[in-house]
Motif scaffolding. Structure first.
Motif, PDB file in Angstrom:
ATOM      1  N   ASN A  98     -16.304  -4.365 -45.864  1.00  0.00           N
ATOM      2  CA  ASN A  98     -15.092  -4.226 -45.068  1.00  0.00           C
ATOM      3  C   ASN A  98     -13.867  -4.637 -45.888  1.00  0.00           C
ATOM      4  O   ASN A  98     -13.987  -5.410 -46.850  1.00  0.00           O
ATOM      5  CB  ASN A  98     -15.192  -5.093 -43.809  1.00  0.00           C
ATOM      6  N   LYS A  99     -12.719  -4.116 -45.535  1.00  0.00           N
ATOM      7  CA  LYS A  99     -11.486  -4.420 -46.266  1.00  0.00           C
ATOM      8  C   LYS A  99     -10.759  -5.566 -45.555  1.00  0.00           C
ATOM      9  O   LYS A  99      -9.861  -5.351 -44.742  1.00  0.00           O
ATOM     10  CB  LYS A  99     -10.600  -3.183 -46.369  1.00  0.00           C
ATOM     11  N   THR A 100     -11.177  -6.779 -45.882  1.00  0.00           N
ATOM     12  CA  THR A 100     -10.591  -7.974 -45.288  1.00  0.00           C
ATOM     13  C   THR A 100     -10.321  -9.005 -46.394  1.00  0.00           C
ATOM     14  O   THR A 100     -10.871  -8.898 -47.497  1.00  0.00           O
ATOM     15  CB  THR A 100     -11.547  -8.619 -44.258  1.00  0.00           C
ATOM     16  N   ASP A 159     -16.954  -8.790 -40.970  1.00  0.00           N
ATOM     17  CA  ASP A 159     -15.834  -9.176 -41.828  1.00  0.00           C
ATOM     18  C   ASP A 159     -16.068  -8.986 -43.324  1.00  0.00           C
ATOM     19  O   ASP A 159     -15.118  -8.831 -44.079  1.00  0.00           O
ATOM     20  CB  ASP A 159     -15.386 -10.608 -41.552  1.00  0.00           C
ATOM     21  N   VAL A 160     -17.316  -8.942 -43.779  1.00  0.00           N
ATOM     22  CA  VAL A 160     -17.563  -8.735 -45.210  1.00  0.00           C
ATOM     23  C   VAL A 160     -18.472  -7.508 -45.372  1.00  0.00           C
ATOM     24  O   VAL A 160     -17.994  -6.396 -45.501  1.00  0.00           O
ATOM     25  CB  VAL A 160     -18.159  -9.980 -45.898  1.00  0.00           C
ATOM     26  N   ASN A 204     -11.392 -11.995 -46.321  1.00  0.00           N
ATOM     27  CA  ASN A 204     -12.675 -12.674 -46.503  1.00  0.00           C
ATOM     28  C   ASN A 204     -13.599 -11.891 -47.440  1.00  0.00           C
ATOM     29  O   ASN A 204     -14.289 -12.474 -48.278  1.00  0.00           O
ATOM     30  CB  ASN A 204     -13.345 -12.905 -45.148  1.00  0.00           C
ATOM     31  N   SER A 205     -13.593 -10.561 -47.329  1.00  0.00           N
ATOM     32  CA  SER A 205     -14.439  -9.761 -48.224  1.00  0.00           C
ATOM     33  C   SER A 205     -13.947  -9.852 -49.667  1.00  0.00           C
ATOM     34  O   SER A 205     -14.749  -9.890 -50.597  1.00  0.00           O
ATOM     35  CB  SER A 205     -14.488  -8.299 -47.772  1.00  0.00           C
ATOM     36  N   SER A 242     -20.599 -10.501 -37.093  1.00  0.00           N
ATOM     37  CA  SER A 242     -19.310 -10.219 -37.719  1.00  0.00           C
ATOM     38  C   SER A 242     -19.421  -9.124 -38.775  1.00  0.00           C
ATOM     39  O   SER A 242     -20.348  -9.102 -39.574  1.00  0.00           O
ATOM     40  CB  SER A 242     -18.755 -11.497 -38.358  1.00  0.00           C
ATOM     41  N   TYR A 293     -21.307  -4.733 -44.124  1.00  0.00           N
ATOM     42  CA  TYR A 293     -21.836  -4.166 -42.891  1.00  0.00           C
ATOM     43  C   TYR A 293     -22.617  -2.882 -43.174  1.00  0.00           C
ATOM     44  O   TYR A 293     -22.394  -2.199 -44.158  1.00  0.00           O
ATOM     45  CB  TYR A 293     -20.734  -3.913 -41.859  1.00  0.00           C
ATOM     46  N   ASP A 318     -12.448  -0.407 -44.297  1.00  0.00           N
ATOM     47  CA  ASP A 318     -12.312  -0.975 -42.956  1.00  0.00           C
ATOM     48  C   ASP A 318     -13.237  -0.193 -42.019  1.00  0.00           C
ATOM     49  O   ASP A 318     -13.252   1.040 -42.044  1.00  0.00           O
ATOM     50  CB  ASP A 318     -10.856  -0.858 -42.501  1.00  0.00           C
ATOM     51  N   HIS A 319     -14.005  -0.898 -41.204  1.00  0.00           N
ATOM     52  CA  HIS A 319     -14.972  -0.212 -40.333  1.00  0.00           C
ATOM     53  C   HIS A 319     -14.293   0.719 -39.341  1.00  0.00           C
ATOM     54  O   HIS A 319     -14.870   1.730 -38.942  1.00  0.00           O
ATOM     55  CB  HIS A 319     -15.883  -1.224 -39.629  1.00  0.00           C
ATOM     56  N   GLY A 335     -23.119  -6.184 -38.957  1.00  0.00           N
ATOM     57  CA  GLY A 335     -22.733  -7.050 -40.050  1.00  0.00           C
ATOM     58  C   GLY A 335     -23.949  -7.617 -40.765  1.00  0.00           C
ATOM     59  O   GLY A 335     -25.040  -7.719 -40.195  1.00  0.00           O
TER      60      GLY A 335
END
Length: 110
Positions: free
Chosen positions: A30-32, A99-100, A34-35, A97, A102, A62-63, A82
């Motif tokens: 994912n494009k965060t 967030d990283v 945190n990732s 989550s 998935y 991004d999902h 996730g």
């Protein structure tokens, strides 16, 4: 998916190769923030469990963007799950989550 230059082209061609009601299954990052911290700073630069420059944060997906691409290509039953890699135990596990890392799956309805 995060290593592919044109995700829409990739998804369209996967759809073309799938039988009706066949599923595409894949994984990406994912494009965060945190990732970026986990996949690039931690995994590549600090722990060095992935070769440096393996990932480019600008290509992380991004999902919600992936979901839109899948919908526009007439996929249904789209699911996301996730996942987390523990570098100490060297094990993967699922988590809620996205967030990283998935996984995703979607059905080809045509």
């Amino acid at each position: 998916i995060e290593h592919i230059n044109n995700i829409n082209f990739f998804i369209k061609n996967c759809k073309r190769l799938l039988k009706k009601n066949g599923f595409i299954i894949g994984s990406t990052i994912n494009k965060t923030l945190n990732s970026y911290l986990q996949a690039i700073v931690l995994a590549e630069n600090i722990l060095k469990i992935i070769p440096k420059d393996t990932h480019n944060w600008n290509k992380f997906v991004d999902h919600n963007v992936l979901q839109k691409i899948l919908i526009l290509n007439n996929f249904s039953k789209i699911r996301f799950q996730g996942s987390f890699y523990n570098p100490v135990t060297k094990n993967w596990r699922f988590k809620k989550s996205l967030d990283v890392n998935y996984f995703f799956s979607a059905r080809n309805d045509s």
